[in-house]
Design an enzyme around this catalytic site. Structure first.
Site, PDB file in Angstrom:
ATOM      1  N   LYS A   1      16.478  27.622   2.284  1.00  0.00           N
ATOM      2  CA  LYS A   1      16.263  26.220   2.656  1.00  0.00           C
ATOM      3  C   LYS A   1      17.569  25.434   2.493  1.00  0.00           C
ATOM      4  CE  LYS A   1      15.027  22.403   0.029  1.00  0.00           C
ATOM      5  NZ  LYS A   1      14.979  21.050   0.535  1.00  0.00           N
TER       6      LYS A   1
ATOM      7  N   LYS B   1      20.893  19.948  -0.666  1.00  0.00           N
ATOM      8  CA  LYS B   1      22.098  19.404  -1.281  1.00  0.00           C
ATOM      9  C   LYS B   1      22.423  20.155  -2.559  1.00  0.00           C
ATOM     10  CE  LYS B   1      20.419  14.954  -0.250  1.00  0.00           C
ATOM     11  NZ  LYS B   1      19.276  14.943  -1.178  1.00  0.00           N
TER      12      LYS B   1
ATOM     13  N   LYS C   1      14.774  25.052  -9.442  1.00  0.00           N
ATOM     14  CA  LYS C   1      15.981  24.433 -10.015  1.00  0.00           C
ATOM     15  C   LYS C   1      16.407  25.203 -11.260  1.00  0.00           C
ATOM     16  CE  LYS C   1      16.697  20.412  -7.648  1.00  0.00           C
ATOM     17  NZ  LYS C   1      15.563  19.572  -7.255  1.00  0.00           N
TER      18      LYS C   1
HETATM   19  P1  ADP Z   1      17.769  18.173  -0.931  1.00  0.00           P
HETATM   20  O1  ADP Z   1      16.892  19.369  -1.153  1.00  0.00           O
HETATM   21  O2  ADP Z   1      18.861  18.447   0.023  1.00  0.00           O
HETATM   22  O3  ADP Z   1      18.276  17.567  -2.221  1.00  0.00           O
HETATM   23  P2  ADP Z   1      15.942  15.988  -0.921  1.00  0.00           P
HETATM   24  O4  ADP Z   1      15.207  16.705  -1.976  1.00  0.00           O
HETATM   25  O5  ADP Z   1      16.630  14.717  -1.288  1.00  0.00           O
HETATM   26  O6  ADP Z   1      16.936  17.029  -0.248  1.00  0.00           O
HETATM   27  O7  ADP Z   1      14.979  15.726   0.299  1.00  0.00           O
HETATM   28  C1  ADP Z   1      14.867  14.543   1.051  1.00  0.00           C
HETATM   29  C2  ADP Z   1      13.872  14.777   2.157  1.00  0.00           C
HETATM   30  O8  ADP Z   1      14.393  15.726   3.093  1.00  0.00           O
HETATM   31  C3  ADP Z   1      12.545  15.395   1.665  1.00  0.00           C
HETATM   32  O9  ADP Z   1      11.482  14.869   2.420  1.00  0.00           O
HETATM   33  C4  ADP Z   1      12.696  16.852   1.942  1.00  0.00           C
HETATM   34  O10 ADP Z   1      11.473  17.504   2.143  1.00  0.00           O
HETATM   35  C5  ADP Z   1      13.505  16.829   3.226  1.00  0.00           C
HETATM   36  N1  ADP Z   1      14.292  18.066   3.322  1.00  0.00           N
HETATM   37  C6  ADP Z   1      15.280  18.455   2.488  1.00  0.00           C
HETATM   38  N2  ADP Z   1      15.784  19.637   2.854  1.00  0.00           N
HETATM   39  C7  ADP Z   1      15.080  20.021   3.950  1.00  0.00           C
HETATM   40  C8  ADP Z   1      15.129  21.155   4.803  1.00  0.00           C
HETATM   41  N3  ADP Z   1      15.999  22.121   4.596  1.00  0.00           N
HETATM   42  N4  ADP Z   1      14.250  21.231   5.820  1.00  0.00           N
HETATM   43  C9  ADP Z   1      13.354  20.229   6.040  1.00  0.00           C
HETATM   44  N5  ADP Z   1      13.271  19.123   5.284  1.00  0.00           N
HETATM   45  C10 ADP Z   1      14.121  19.007   4.247  1.00  0.00           C
END
Ligand code: ADP
Ligand code: TRP
Length: 321
Positions: A189, A192, A110
């Protein structure tokens, strides 16, 4: 068995969230008591606009319910309905060496992306540990990016249990290999926070645009292409059966006049059909916001009770009562 997971309302849920966490959690709801929360305290670390935060919490709730959460089996609630998690965070903080937090990838990532390093971002994993431990969770379905946070959680639980006696259940992560890291349209990856997502819900035109923006190499229509090193193919594999995957891979290698644009169109069609039923469910829910808000509130009260049971003991254990 108690199962728990969370998602930050830091943007609009995407197919990485769906395959990495939502779908595994939905499958698990058949196996035990499932708690799923919308991590609004966590979202304050990166997206502090109050109006947007409120709106996103509701949108995430709608997405989850539309994707198949059964409110009879799963408790869907807002993290902040249980303020005791912040209290437990403080109680756990002194057990966490700062070096441990400095090593956390998500923090470093981040900061590398330009977020100002603040104490909320830094101690994010301690709040996450509190989320998990306060409900005595046994299984935590997440994507691979959260693996390290789960290790930190186990570390903290172990320390607390060693110091004060058995207080917390030792949680395990569940990370599905096939969907551990869903790539974004830029190949990193999908996240959001990285502006590289394909969302689960939205207008057809806007979503097609997201798919069409997937980054590829510059091979032309007639060039043979490598299906094993292509983002479109990786995303296609999430929706396709083996036969469909083989057919597309064959076109990559052998079909003249077949470009990445065509592959994107095929991906778009599969993806669009995959979520069709969920879209219908979501429009129903959109017309029933009162129901969703009431559900969150009632579930929040239930989660509060579960957490309070742990906290009554913890406060005594550490000498605050
Ligand atoms: P983001 O990175 O989009 O903000 P979050 O951190 O809110 O997503 O993640 C919510 C859930 O979704 C977590 O369990 C995270 O590991 C999973 N997740 C987020 N992005 C991915 C991805 N690209 N591939 C697999 N799982 C993901
Ligand atoms: N940190 C998780 C993420 O960004 C969200 C989250 C917060 C979480 N608390 C949790 C996930 C507890 C599982 C368990 O994806």
């Amino acid at each position: 068995m108690r199962i728990l997971s969370g998602i930050q309302p830091s943007g609009i849920p995407h197919i990485g969230n769906y395959f990495g966490m939502m779908k595994p959690a939905l499958e698990l709801q058949e196996q035990g008591e499932t708690l799923l929360f919308i991590a609004d305290y966590h979202a304050l670390t990166t997206s502090p606009d109050p109006k947007i935060l409120r709106e996103r919490v509701l949108q995430v709730a709608l997405d989850f319910l539309a994707c198949g959460i059964d409110p009879k089996k799963t408790l869907l609630f807002k993290q902040s309905s249980v303020p005791q998690v912040t209290e437990l965070t403080w109680i756990l903080n002194p057990l966490v060496p700062t070096g441990l937090l400095e090593r956390c990838h998500s923090y470093k990532d981040k900061v590398a992306k330009g977020f100002i390093p603040n104490n909320g971002l830094f101690s994010y994993p301690v709040l996450m540990a509190a989320d998990i431990l306060i409900y005595q969770s046994e299984l935590v379905p997440v994507g691979r990016d959260q693996k390290q946070h789960l290790e930190v959680t186990r570390d903290i639980a172990q320390k607390f249990n060693n110091l004060y006696g058995e207080s917390f259940v030792m949680p395990k992560s569940q990370i599905k290999d096939t969907v551990a890291v869903v790539p974004g349209i830029d190949g990193q990856k999908m996240s959001k926070s990285y502006d590289n997502t394909i969302e689960i819900f939205g207008g057809k035109k806007a979503l097609r645009k997201q798919v069409m923006k997937i980054v590829t190499d510059s091979k032309g229509l007639d060039d043979p292409k490598n299906p094993d090193a292509c983002n479109i193919m990786k995303l296609y594999a999430l929706f396709a059966n083996n036969e469909q995957k083989d057919t597309l891979a064959d076109k990559y290698r052998n079909l003249k006049g077949f470009g990445y644009g065509h592959a994107k169109q095929e991906l778009f069609e599969l993806y669009w059909d995959f979520f069709a039923e969920f879209r219908e469910k979501r429009s129903e829910l959109e017309n029933n916001i009162d129901y969703v808000e009431k559900l969150l509130e009632e579930n929040g009260a239930k989660a509060f009770q579960i957490a309070e049971k742990t906290m009554v003991k913890v406060r005594k254990t550490v000498g605050l009562r």
